[in-house]
Design an enzyme around this catalytic site. Structure first.
Site, PDB file in Angstrom:
ATOM      1  N   ASP A  16      -0.413  -1.927  -4.124  1.00  0.00           N
ATOM      2  CA  ASP A  16       0.090  -2.389  -2.839  1.00  0.00           C
ATOM      3  C   ASP A  16      -0.613  -3.714  -2.530  1.00  0.00           C
ATOM      4  O   ASP A  16      -1.697  -3.990  -3.046  1.00  0.00           O
ATOM      5  CB  ASP A  16      -0.231  -1.340  -1.767  1.00  0.00           C
ATOM      6  CG  ASP A  16       0.265  -1.720  -0.391  1.00  0.00           C
ATOM      7  OD1 ASP A  16       1.250  -2.484  -0.293  1.00  0.00           O
ATOM      8  OD2 ASP A  16      -0.334  -1.256   0.590  1.00  0.00           O
ATOM      9  N   ASP A  27      -2.554   2.225   0.186  1.00  0.00           N
ATOM     10  CA  ASP A  27      -3.320   2.823   1.281  1.00  0.00           C
ATOM     11  C   ASP A  27      -2.447   3.655   2.218  1.00  0.00           C
ATOM     12  O   ASP A  27      -2.958   4.240   3.174  1.00  0.00           O
ATOM     13  CB  ASP A  27      -4.068   1.741   2.077  1.00  0.00           C
ATOM     14  CG  ASP A  27      -3.123   0.811   2.825  1.00  0.00           C
ATOM     15  OD1 ASP A  27      -2.055   0.480   2.271  1.00  0.00           O
ATOM     16  OD2 ASP A  27      -3.455   0.409   3.953  1.00  0.00           O
TER      17      ASP A  27
END
Length: 204
Positions: free
Chosen positions: A8, A168
């Protein structure tokens, strides 16, 4: 054996602060920025921008209506960059180490042209390197046409059992697991290098 690592962007590669972004959009003139903005998944025209269903120009025009004035690209980009609190160059160096060790690295991000206009420029790192210098390929929501955790946002060339997904966001991690990927969920702003290194050793 892990061959691919998919990262990410916001919250993993670049640290983010939603409240800082909210204040940046309020200064721009978006009065209800606190309701609109989210760390992981946007709504309304913000979501349409990240999904690629609204062009940058159309988004800026609609945003200008909310702010009751004409907005420049630079003003809007500055507001979006309010999300980011900094880039830890040590993480970038670690990415370079992973590539030297033979891992193929990718970015999978819910993002937009304003953020990537900065990230894919020399302004991204203190060493003058763009995000693209650290990865094989960037999978960006506004280019692909869907956002995480939509299961369509995958690359058929990657074998799930050979892929580690680092994000996350809990819902994104859950989607990765459903696809058969190994997953790792660091906290936004954390130095995850040692933990990831240990995980890769275990997965050999």
């Amino acid at each position: 054996m892990i061959k691919n690592i998919v990262f990410d962007f916001g919250g993993v590669i670049a640290d983010i602060d939603r409240e800082q972004a909210v204040q940046a959009f309020i200064r721009l003139g978006v009065k209800d920025a606190d309701r609109i903005l989210d760390k992981y998944h946007q709504t309304g025209i913000f979501q349409e921008l990240e999904e690629g269903t609204l062009t940058e120009e159309a988004y800026r025009n609609e945003l200008g209506k909310l702010c009751e004035r004409t907005l420049s690209w630079e003003e809007v980009q500055q507001a979006w960059l309010g999300f980011f609190t900094g880039i830890d160059v040590r993480k970038l160096h670690y990415l370079e180490t992973l590539r030297r060790e033979g891992y193929k690295l990718y970015v999978l991000s819910n993002t937009n042209p304003y953020v990537m206009g900065w990230a894919c420029s020399e302004r991204f790192s203190s060493e003058g390197k763009p995000l693209t210098a650290y990865f094989e390929k960037l999978y960006l929501s506004y280019q692909i046409g869907c956002t995480k955790p939509d299961r369509r946002i995958t690359d058929s060339k990657m074998q799930p059992e050979e892929t580690l997904f680092v994000d996350d966001g809990a819902s994104n991690i859950a989607a990765g697991r459903e696809l058969g990927m190994y997953t790792f969920q660091p906290e936004n702003g954390s130095d995850w290098r040692d933990e990831l290194a240990k995980l890769l050793i275990r997965l050999k």
